[in-house]
Design a protein around this motif. Structure first.
Motif, PDB file in Angstrom:
ATOM      1  N   ILE A  17      57.334  56.787  66.459  1.00  0.00           N
ATOM      2  CA  ILE A  17      56.842  56.839  65.080  1.00  0.00           C
ATOM      3  C   ILE A  17      56.045  58.118  64.888  1.00  0.00           C
ATOM      4  N   TRP A  18      56.381  58.888  63.844  1.00  0.00           N
ATOM      5  CA  TRP A  18      55.648  60.120  63.562  1.00  0.00           C
ATOM      6  C   TRP A  18      54.288  59.826  62.942  1.00  0.00           C
ATOM      7  N   GLY A  19      54.258  58.858  62.029  1.00  0.00           N
ATOM      8  CA  GLY A  19      53.017  58.522  61.348  1.00  0.00           C
ATOM      9  C   GLY A  19      53.092  57.148  60.717  1.00  0.00           C
ATOM     10  N   ILE A  20      51.943  56.663  60.302  1.00  0.00           N
ATOM     11  CA  ILE A  20      51.856  55.376  59.619  1.00  0.00           C
ATOM     12  C   ILE A  20      50.905  55.517  58.446  1.00  0.00           C
ATOM     13  N   CYS A  21      50.930  54.545  57.563  1.00  0.00           N
ATOM     14  CA  CYS A  21      49.999  54.542  56.432  1.00  0.00           C
ATOM     15  C   CYS A  21      49.331  53.183  56.380  1.00  0.00           C
ATOM     16  N   LEU A  22      48.015  53.160  56.424  1.00  0.00           N
ATOM     17  CA  LEU A  22      47.241  51.927  56.355  1.00  0.00           C
ATOM     18  C   LEU A  22      46.246  52.024  55.214  1.00  0.00           C
ATOM     19  N   ASP A  23      46.292  51.064  54.321  1.00  0.00           N
ATOM     20  CA  ASP A  23      45.396  51.044  53.159  1.00  0.00           C
ATOM     21  C   ASP A  23      45.403  52.367  52.405  1.00  0.00           C
ATOM     22  N   ILE A  25      45.925  55.355  53.493  1.00  0.00           N
ATOM     23  CA  ILE A  25      45.529  56.538  54.271  1.00  0.00           C
ATOM     24  C   ILE A  25      46.604  56.819  55.321  1.00  0.00           C
ATOM     25  N   PRO A  26      47.193  58.021  55.289  1.00  0.00           N
ATOM     26  CA  PRO A  26      48.204  58.358  56.303  1.00  0.00           C
ATOM     27  C   PRO A  26      47.552  58.734  57.634  1.00  0.00           C
ATOM     28  N   TYR A  27      48.226  58.342  58.710  1.00  0.00           N
ATOM     29  CA  TYR A  27      47.791  58.652  60.068  1.00  0.00           C
ATOM     30  C   TYR A  27      48.957  59.310  60.791  1.00  0.00           C
ATOM     31  N   VAL A  28      48.677  60.343  61.577  1.00  0.00           N
ATOM     32  CA  VAL A  28      49.715  60.992  62.370  1.00  0.00           C
ATOM     33  C   VAL A  28      49.514  60.629  63.838  1.00  0.00           C
ATOM     34  N   LEU A  47      41.785  64.872  54.870  1.00  0.00           N
ATOM     35  CA  LEU A  47      42.059  65.651  53.666  1.00  0.00           C
ATOM     36  C   LEU A  47      43.566  65.777  53.553  1.00  0.00           C
ATOM     37  N   ARG A  48      44.073  65.459  52.363  1.00  0.00           N
ATOM     38  CA  ARG A  48      45.507  65.519  52.141  1.00  0.00           C
ATOM     39  C   ARG A  48      45.796  66.527  51.049  1.00  0.00           C
ATOM     40  N   GLY A  49      46.734  67.428  51.317  1.00  0.00           N
ATOM     41  CA  GLY A  49      47.108  68.468  50.376  1.00  0.00           C
ATOM     42  C   GLY A  49      48.167  69.334  51.006  1.00  0.00           C
ATOM     43  N   LYS A  50      48.337  70.552  50.499  1.00  0.00           N
ATOM     44  CA  LYS A  50      49.317  71.469  51.078  1.00  0.00           C
ATOM     45  C   LYS A  50      48.998  71.699  52.552  1.00  0.00           C
ATOM     46  N   ILE A  51      47.695  71.793  52.850  1.00  0.00           N
ATOM     47  CA  ILE A  51      47.236  71.810  54.236  1.00  0.00           C
ATOM     48  C   ILE A  51      46.340  70.586  54.413  1.00  0.00           C
ATOM     49  N   CYS A  52      46.756  69.684  55.278  1.00  0.00           N
ATOM     50  CA  CYS A  52      45.985  68.471  55.554  1.00  0.00           C
ATOM     51  C   CYS A  52      45.028  68.751  56.715  1.00  0.00           C
ATOM     52  N   TYR A  53      43.995  67.927  56.812  1.00  0.00           N
ATOM     53  CA  TYR A  53      42.998  68.096  57.869  1.00  0.00           C
ATOM     54  C   TYR A  53      42.793  66.764  58.573  1.00  0.00           C
ATOM     55  N   PHE A  54      42.733  66.811  59.901  1.00  0.00           N
ATOM     56  CA  PHE A  54      42.384  65.625  60.678  1.00  0.00           C
ATOM     57  C   PHE A  54      41.657  66.058  61.933  1.00  0.00           C
ATOM     58  N   GLU A  55      40.943  65.115  62.497  1.00  0.00           N
ATOM     59  CA  GLU A  55      40.243  65.398  63.743  1.00  0.00           C
ATOM     60  C   GLU A  55      40.336  64.185  64.647  1.00  0.00           C
ATOM     61  N   TYR A  56      40.140  64.425  65.907  1.00  0.00           N
ATOM     62  CA  TYR A  56      40.087  63.335  66.881  1.00  0.00           C
ATOM     63  C   TYR A  56      39.090  63.732  67.962  1.00  0.00           C
ATOM     64  N   GLU A  57      38.574  62.722  68.633  1.00  0.00           N
ATOM     65  CA  GLU A  57      37.586  63.002  69.678  1.00  0.00           C
ATOM     66  C   GLU A  57      38.175  62.690  71.041  1.00  0.00           C
ATOM     67  N   GLU A  58      37.634  63.384  72.002  1.00  0.00           N
ATOM     68  CA  GLU A  58      38.072  63.219  73.378  1.00  0.00           C
ATOM     69  C   GLU A  58      36.834  63.347  74.261  1.00  0.00           C
ATOM     70  N   TYR A  59      36.807  62.571  75.317  1.00  0.00           N
ATOM     71  CA  TYR A  59      35.712  62.679  76.270  1.00  0.00           C
ATOM     72  C   TYR A  59      36.204  63.458  77.480  1.00  0.00           C
ATOM     73  N   VAL A  60      35.479  64.512  77.820  1.00  0.00           N
ATOM     74  CA  VAL A  60      35.845  65.362  78.945  1.00  0.00           C
ATOM     75  C   VAL A  60      34.666  65.479  79.899  1.00  0.00           C
ATOM     76  N   ILE A  61      34.984  65.770  81.140  1.00  0.00           N
ATOM     77  CA  ILE A  61      33.940  65.970  82.157  1.00  0.00           C
ATOM     78  C   ILE A  61      33.572  67.452  82.153  1.00  0.00           C
ATOM     79  N   LEU A  94      47.401  70.233  59.356  1.00  0.00           N
ATOM     80  CA  LEU A  94      48.813  69.893  59.326  1.00  0.00           C
ATOM     81  C   LEU A  94      49.411  70.476  58.065  1.00  0.00           C
ATOM     82  N   ARG A  95      50.487  71.229  58.222  1.00  0.00           N
ATOM     83  CA  ARG A  95      51.163  71.812  57.065  1.00  0.00           C
ATOM     84  C   ARG A  95      52.038  70.716  56.459  1.00  0.00           C
TER      85      ARG A  95
END
Length: 152
Positions: A17-23, A25-28, A47-61, A94-95
């Motif tokens: 699955i490339w993405g889903i939509c919940l309530d 809001i699209p998720y990639v 943020l959704r538009g011509k250029i979308c914005y998303f972030e995610y967190e990661e824990y690193v040592i 995301l373009r």
């Protein structure tokens, strides 16, 4: 398997699955290799538009210097690097038209907004201490100026 209305249905693995939509809001889906995780992870488009914005967190040592201090003088007498788990937030864009994903940096954003010369000049003129505060605002301006319309 049978669906709720009694029709045959087929299970689809989350990795397909490339993405889903919940309530509304699209998720990639994020690549597992990107996260070094076994589970499938989706990130919401903030943020959704011509250029979308998303972030995610990661824990690193990371190795962080830690010092032991002399109580009499208050000065450090020994410093060692200690491994600690640190949260890192990855900012991405995301373009919309192609699905291309890139890190949200001044360099990448500048390449994606070459069609807006005035804003491009503004972005390239940002001082290093202004980037954190103003780059996202520039993305908002770009999306306001460049609407995306989807046919029904």
């Amino acid at each position: 398997t049978k669906s709720a209305n009694g029709e045959n249905s087929k299970e689809i693995g989350l990795e397909k699955i490339w993405g889903i939509c919940l309530d509304g809001i699209p998720y990639v889906r994020l690549e597992k290799e990107l996260l070094n995780k076994e589970n499938t992870v989706f990130a919401g488009l903030k943020l959704r538009g011509k250029i979308c914005y998303f972030e995610y967190e990661e824990y690193v040592i990371r190795k962080i210097p830690m010092s032991a201090y002399n109580p009499m003088t208050g000065k450090p007498f020994r410093t060692l690097n200690v491994e600690r788990k640190v949260k890192v937030i990855h900012k991405n864009m995301l373009r919309f038209e192609t699905g291309e994903i890139a890190r949200f940096t001044v360099e990448n954003f500048s390449q994606w907004i070459e069609d807006d010369k005035k804003l491009l000049e503004t972005v390239q003129g940002l001082k290093p201490n202004e980037v954190k505060e103003k780059l996202f605002k520039c993305l908002l301006i770009y999306d306001d100026r460049n609407l995306v319309k989807v046919n029904k």
